[in-house]
Design a protein around this motif. Structure first.
Motif: not given
Length: 402
Positions: A126-129, A170-179, A208-216
């Motif tokens: 959902q974050f990607i979308f 608004n112009s930069i990819l936001p950090r991943f918060y998940s839930y 998924p844990i590794f990807v989430a850590g990177i996106l955070s």
């Protein structure tokens, strides 16, 4: 399915449901958004009761010293904070974790990893979308878990996003918060889990844990990964990975995204060490702290919650010192470290455990929160139980050969 989860040891037997319930409660105590408006105490009570069922027979002096030291330290928190009897009782619900069987803690940690990873999959998608592809999905606003946050949380089905009023977001990819209410929660939990699992990305459940850590874009996650790489990874892998990372850093060092989320959060142009030590503190707190460490209260603390007044929005080891004093802080860390040394010996597992301990104490010092205490303590029990199982397997193999 077996290949997907081959690094996870699922509990068996009549008590397996207790392990599942405990792991689910620990996940809920990490406070995903659907817990923000709920009372967390029932989950804490359930955890304490389950841990009590799995109390270990204590016949080792190291365990006795560690456990009763923790009782005294948590009693001190309640007393110095002038809490009521009920407040101290709720605080002491953390204590049973230090007396539970290592097998129960290890199984619970494995299931916690499984739950965390499975929940991340739809959240990352959902974050990607939403955040990368710009797809508009149904969402609503939700009241912040932390009253100090003045921005707006948007609640989607599988994630939350936060607008802190910064135009650049608004112009930069936001950090991943998940839930969760902060991306640092995702980064911290991910770093601990992957460190304990020794960054085994052959197990799909860890990906998924590794990807989430990177996106955070969590500094703790990135630094933990680098430290693990430089200290604990075999040399033949270092010779490939380190040059590749250095090349990537050179290529993307001017990236606006990398600068905004990582590089600019540390001041590399002045005193880096001082900047690194203090970047988790709010502006103005360091001046107050410089005066505070010259007072008698520096040794005894001001009581729980005082740091949230003088370091509003900040989160560092200095919060513990402010609330409970330098003597408490040093004692807590030393007792944990000594128990880890006595339990694991001078091993790779000890280095991982100390990395987790110092990392969490440095940037998420929530020692009154069972979910974070679990992250600190679980590696000790996990590695102790894993080592015992390895020794037993080796012994059985030798006996079969004979």
């Amino acid at each position: 399915m077996k290949r997907l989860t081959h690094d996870i040891k699922f509990p068996t037997g009549k008590n397996k449901y207790f392990v599942w319930i405990f792991a689910i409660c620990i996940y809920c105590l990490a406070m995903p958004y659907y817990m923000w408006q709920l009372n967390y105490k029932p989950f804490l009570i359930i955890c304490a009761l389950l841990l009590t069922i799995y109390f270990e027979k204590i016949n080792i002096l190291d365990k006795v010293f560690f456990g009763f030291s923790m009782i005294l330290l948590y009693l001190y928190i309640g007393i110095i904070s002038n809490w009521s009897l009920w407040g101290i009782i709720y605080l002491l619900l953390i204590i049973p974790i230090f007396f539970a069987k290592n097998k129960f803690i290890k199984q619970s940690f494995d299931l916690y990893i499984f739950i965390f990873s499975i929940m991340l999959v739809p959240s990352i998608l959902q974050f990607i979308f939403v955040s990368i592809l710009g797809v508009d999905m149904p969402h609503s606003t939700i009241k912040s878990l932390n009253a100090e946050k003045i921005g707006i949380y948007s609640r989607y089905l599988f994630m939350v996003s936060y607008s802190g009023g910064e135009i650049q977001l608004n112009s930069i990819l936001p950090r991943f918060y998940s839930y969760f209410d902060e991306p640092g929660v995702v980064g911290t939990i991910s770093a601990v889990m992957l460190s304990v699992k020794k960054f085994n990305l052959k197990s799909w459940i860890n990906i998924p844990i590794f990807v989430a850590g990177i996106l955070s874009f969590s500094l703790f996650f990135y630094l933990t990964t680098l430290i693990y790489l430089f200290i604990l990874v075999k040399m033949k892998y270092k010779l490939v990975i380190i040059p590749a990372l250095a090349l990537l850093f050179i290529l993307f060092s001017e990236s606006e995204l990398l600068k905004f989320h990582l590089i600019d959060r540390l001041d590399f142009n002045s005193n880096f060490v001082e900047s690194f030590i203090n970047f988790r503190n709010e502006s103005g707190f360091q001046d107050w702290y410089s005066n505070f460490n010259k007072t008698p209260q520096y040794f005894t603390g001001m009581g729980a919650g005082y740091s949230s007044i003088v370091n509003m929005g900040g989160s560092s080891y200095k919060n513990i010192i402010t609330d409970f004093g330098i003597i408490f802080f040093v004692t807590y860390v030393v007792v944990f470290a000594l128990y880890a040394i006595r339990t694991l010996g001078y091993s790779k597992e000890l280095l991982i455990t100390l990395l987790v301990l110092f990392g969490i104490m440095y940037q998420r010092p929530f020692i009154q929160d069972l979910s974070y205490v679990f992250l600190i303590y679980a590696p000790i029990a996990f590695f102790k139980e894993e080592t015992g199982m390895s020794i037993k397997r080796s012994k059985d193999e030798r006996e079969r050969r004979i």
